[in-house]
Design an enzyme around this catalytic site. Structure first.
Site, mmCIF file in Angstrom:
data_model
loop_
_atom_site.group_PDB
_atom_site.id
_atom_site.type_symbol
_atom_site.label_atom_id
_atom_site.label_comp_id
_atom_site.label_asym_id
_atom_site.label_seq_id
_atom_site.Cartn_x
_atom_site.Cartn_y
_atom_site.Cartn_z
ATOM 1 N N SER A 141 0.833 -1.203 0.000
ATOM 2 C CA SER A 141 0.000 0.000 0.000
ATOM 3 C C SER A 141 0.873 1.261 0.000
ATOM 4 O O SER A 141 1.677 1.449 -0.908
ATOM 5 C CB SER A 141 -0.971 -0.045 1.186
ATOM 6 O OG SER A 141 -1.915 0.982 1.115
ATOM 7 N N ASP A 355 3.243 24.431 -0.834
ATOM 8 C CA ASP A 355 4.601 24.306 -1.379
ATOM 9 C C ASP A 355 5.252 22.971 -1.021
ATOM 10 O O ASP A 355 6.334 22.921 -0.448
ATOM 11 C CB ASP A 355 5.474 25.469 -0.903
ATOM 12 C CG ASP A 355 5.522 25.582 0.616
ATOM 13 O OD1 ASP A 355 4.601 25.054 1.291
ATOM 14 O OD2 ASP A 355 6.468 26.196 1.134
ATOM 15 N N HIS A 409 -7.188 -5.454 -1.097
ATOM 16 C CA HIS A 409 -6.025 -4.675 -0.699
ATOM 17 C C HIS A 409 -5.177 -5.407 0.346
ATOM 18 O O HIS A 409 -3.984 -5.159 0.465
ATOM 19 C CB HIS A 409 -6.509 -3.330 -0.133
ATOM 20 C CG HIS A 409 -5.454 -2.293 -0.024
ATOM 21 N ND1 HIS A 409 -4.988 -1.557 -1.101
ATOM 22 C CD2 HIS A 409 -4.751 -1.849 1.052
ATOM 23 C CE1 HIS A 409 -4.069 -0.710 -0.699
ATOM 24 N NE2 HIS A 409 -3.895 -0.871 0.598
#
Length: 432
Positions: A141, A355, A409
């Site tokens: 993952s 940023d 998953h």
């Protein structure tokens, strides 16, 4: 740095613990000081004198420690120690690594807990523990996201890479990530309700009751309707549909104290691993793709999807089923989860940060020379398959994908045979 190794009595297991000092800020270690990361090295005692290659495991998350070995070893780790010296890394801020401090200093330091810093920690570990030897990587993952960062910044350090349900959506904006995951969640909810149609009205009743009367939780939080719907996170594992159904059975006679405890237990990782809430959306923010803040993207995208994702429009008997959410994180979690309240200001600051530096180098990833094998779950609700396929194409001919609907998953944990298959895919020939 390395503690005295020990052989586990009654088991063919050799374990050594390492604590490695790293800069909090790898770009300016003089300013921010030092932290430590914890690594547990595991190998077979009967092969402890052999110079086996190293395999570094990177755990999913963000914000979760590496798994602990059992005695006897089980799962993929049992197969891995037949061929490797396995390094189980507690990523910075997790497990026995230096913990994340819930104080004013977190405002500035939290930005140093993303994948770019994690893989720089791994490079320090590779030099300190492995003597600079190349690594085989296994990432589950978010651990797979970290593997791609590692390939971006230090391809020369990697022998081969294996990713399970972690082929990151490189180059995809955070809003597009959540549009895709909401679509997957809608389909998974439909599958859940088709298997357990009696839960349609049960979920509706629970949501209605919690909307009118939220319940306090033992940890000091509040079980609201919106928090309850986060139980959809369970649906991403192999046994997730049954896990959710079994949990809901506890509310058939009403929302009892025991049911509240069960829900809180199912959601406790949000509180015990707060990095997940604070940094989750930032893992999709990269200078190359998103020069803007995440700004609680899942919350924003959900609001754009209309009545289907507004539970308040589906509270009457016979209405369409109420949809449960998945891996998404929300601003309001700083109210509903007691342990997250001290981090609410920090989470807001992270959500407003625009940023972000790069976590991938697209030019390096393009036609990567690193042999790479990936398990991709066909209808994964956490990591969108279509995005994974695009990245596999970007990586080029040295990347092999195993795309299947056989596993969810949690495949690596559920079916250890996956490890052997990926290793075979990543290596045309192995000599140990």
């Amino acid at each position: 740095m390395g503690l005295q190794p020990r052989v586990v009595p009654g088991a063919d297991l050799w374990v050594q613990e390492h604590r490695v000092e790293v800069p909090l800020d790898h770009d300016d270690d003089s300013k921010e000081g030092k932290i430590s990361v914890f690594v547990r090295e595991v190998r077979k005692a009967s092969r402890s004198q052999e110079e086996l290659p190293y395999l570094l495991y990177l755990q999913g998350g963000p914000g979760f420690p590496s798994p602990r070995p059992t005695v006897p070893l089980g799962g993929w780790l049992k197969a891995a120690v037949e061929r490797f010296r396995v390094l189980l890394l507690d990523q910075r801020g997790t497990g026995r690594s230096t913990p994340l401090q819930t104080s004013e200093v977190v405002d500035e330091s939290i930005v140093h807990y993303r994948a770019d810093a994690i893989v720089k920690d791994c490079e320090v570990v590779r030099q300190a523990v492995c003597g600079g030897q190349k690594l085989t990587l296994l990432g589950q993952s978010f651990g797979g996201f970290c593997v791609l960062s590692y390939v971006s910044f230090f391809p020369e350090a990697i022998e081969r890479a294996m990713l399970t349900c972690g082929l990151a959506p490189v180059g995809v904006g955070v809003d597009d990530v959540y549009r895709a995951t909401f679509r997957r969640m809608e389909a998974r909810c439909a599958k859940f309700y088709a298997r357990y149609p009696e839960d349609i009205e049960l979920v509706r009743r629970i949501v209605r009751e919690l909307r009118d009367s939220p319940r306090p939780t033992p940890r000091g939080g509040t079980l609201t309707a919106r928090r309850f719907l986060q139980l959809g996170l369970l649906l991403g594992s192999g046994a997730g549909l049954e896990s959710l159904h079994d949990l809901l059975e506890g509310a058939k006679e009403g929302i009892t104290p025991n049911f509240v405890v069960a829900v809180e237990r199912a959601q406790e990782a949000f509180e015990t691993n707060p990095i997940y809430w604070v940094l989750h959306e930032s893992i999709y923010c990269c200078a190359a793709t998103q020069a803007q803040p995440s700004a609680w993207a899942a919350e924003r995208v959900q609001a754009q999807l209309g009545d289907a994702w507004d539970y308040s429009t589906r509270l009457e008997p016979g209405d369409p089923p109420i949809l449960l959410t998945g891996e998404m994180v929300y601003s309001w979690m700083g109210d509903d989860y007691a342990a997250l309240r001290p981090l609410a200001k920090v989470a807001a600051a992270v959500a407003a940060k625009a940023d972000w530096g790069p976590v991938y180098d697209m030019d390096v990833l393009r036609n990567s020379p690193v042999p790479t094998a990936c398990l991709v779950s066909y209808d994964d609700i956490y990591v969108e398959r279509e995005f994974s396929e695009r990245v596999a194409a970007l990586l080029g001919p040295n990347c092999r994908c195993w795309i299947t609907n056989e596993f969810q998953h949690s495949g690596l944990r559920d079916q250890p045979v996956i490890f052997d298959r990926l290793l075979e895919m990543a290596c045309a020939y192995l000599e140990f």
